[in-house]
Enzyme design. Sequence first.
Site, PDB file in Angstrom:
ATOM      1  CG  LEU A 131      -1.887  -0.595   1.395  1.00  0.00           C
ATOM      2  CD1 LEU A 131      -2.695  -0.810   2.913  1.00  0.00           C
ATOM      3  CD2 LEU A 131      -3.131  -1.301   0.243  1.00  0.00           C
ATOM      4  CG  ASP A 132       0.840   4.384  -3.346  1.00  0.00           C
ATOM      5  OD1 ASP A 132       1.247   3.290  -2.898  1.00  0.00           O
ATOM      6  OD2 ASP A 132      -0.150   4.361  -3.923  1.00  0.00           O
ATOM      7  CE  LYS A 133       5.474   8.932   4.877  1.00  0.00           C
ATOM      8  NZ  LYS A 133       5.991  10.333   4.424  1.00  0.00           N
ATOM      9  CB  THR A 183      -2.612   3.733   0.685  1.00  0.00           C
ATOM     10  OG1 THR A 183      -3.136   4.842  -0.468  1.00  0.00           O
ATOM     11  CG2 THR A 183      -4.222   2.848   1.005  1.00  0.00           C
ATOM     12  NE  ARG A 205      -2.250   8.248  -4.939  1.00  0.00           N
ATOM     13  CZ  ARG A 205      -0.824   8.380  -4.994  1.00  0.00           C
ATOM     14  NH1 ARG A 205      -0.157   7.241  -4.223  1.00  0.00           N
ATOM     15  NH2 ARG A 205      -0.575   9.513  -4.856  1.00  0.00           N
TER      16      ARG A 205
END
Length: 343
Positions: A159-161, A163, A262
Amino acid sequence: MTDTRILSARTDTSTESLTPGEAFTLPAGADAAGQRVDRFLAAGIGTLSRSRVKALIEAGQVLRDGTPVADPSEPVRAGATYRVEVPPAAPAKPQAQDIPLTILFEDRHLIVLDKPAGLVVHPAPGNQDGTLVNALLAHAGDDLAGIGGEKRPGIVHRLDKDTSGVMVVAKTERAHQALSATFASREALERSYLALAWGVPSPSSSEVEAPIGRHPTDRKRMAVVTRNGKDALTRYGTERAWGTACALLRCRLATGRTHQIRVHLAHIGHPIVGDPVYLKRVPGSAKALPAPARDALLSFPRQALHAESLGFPHPVTGETLRFTAPLPQDFKDLLALLDGDAG
């Protein structure tokens, strides 16, 4: 003392868990003759990936009738006996750090957690510590059996930082292999996200199917591209809407490309609130909001994206598992403010 197991090339080792420091002896029958030795050994042991077996061969840890096997592609010799020695896992290079984690489920094979926004998953330039991997090394400790010969957690997906939400991490090489295969094939895999997006999509439920690749001029970004992209499919449905200003969308991933939700939502004109990369200007729909709500959305410090649920088969038992994580407080506060202004 090293634990030695004698296996047939056809032995089902699915109920066994490999402990680094063990040795395995596999007699080769006539039906195995001519196979690549790395493929034969990986299939016979059942808990080591072929790449791991290859690395063990190259490290001199695999013997054929007492002689080191020199080449992973060497053909198996019928009647020969192969011995695979698995050394104890080396300490992980990242350091263990005591960082609080919210664990949703854990057994000897895997950990499922609710990742908070702001936590980077893996050490990288600019984020050498304070990551999820550092936290997992402290949390799991000696329970990590080793991935690729190193005592570390197996990151299956990221997961993105900024998110938040549900993630699964492997504790053993066998679990890492099986989970990686599940995520790669997408069979029996369920992923659901909540995103607060600008505007209201029309139709309210649909899908975005558009290939994703590196942006042609900004290599730090992803984009919908016409050449050299990977197939990507996102299905969405509108859960709630606040006039024409913004909507809470439930997104389901059929593929798992970098920044997929996104990129896809920005591509159809509904970028995620707070997205620092794909929201390039103040959306016109912001004008439809009262000032307090508009200001809160425009100043939200991260993308309003949350991995709400994750479902997958257990990598060892095959049992169907499904986990959910509640919205984090900052996301809930944002929705409450919208509801208050709407009222």
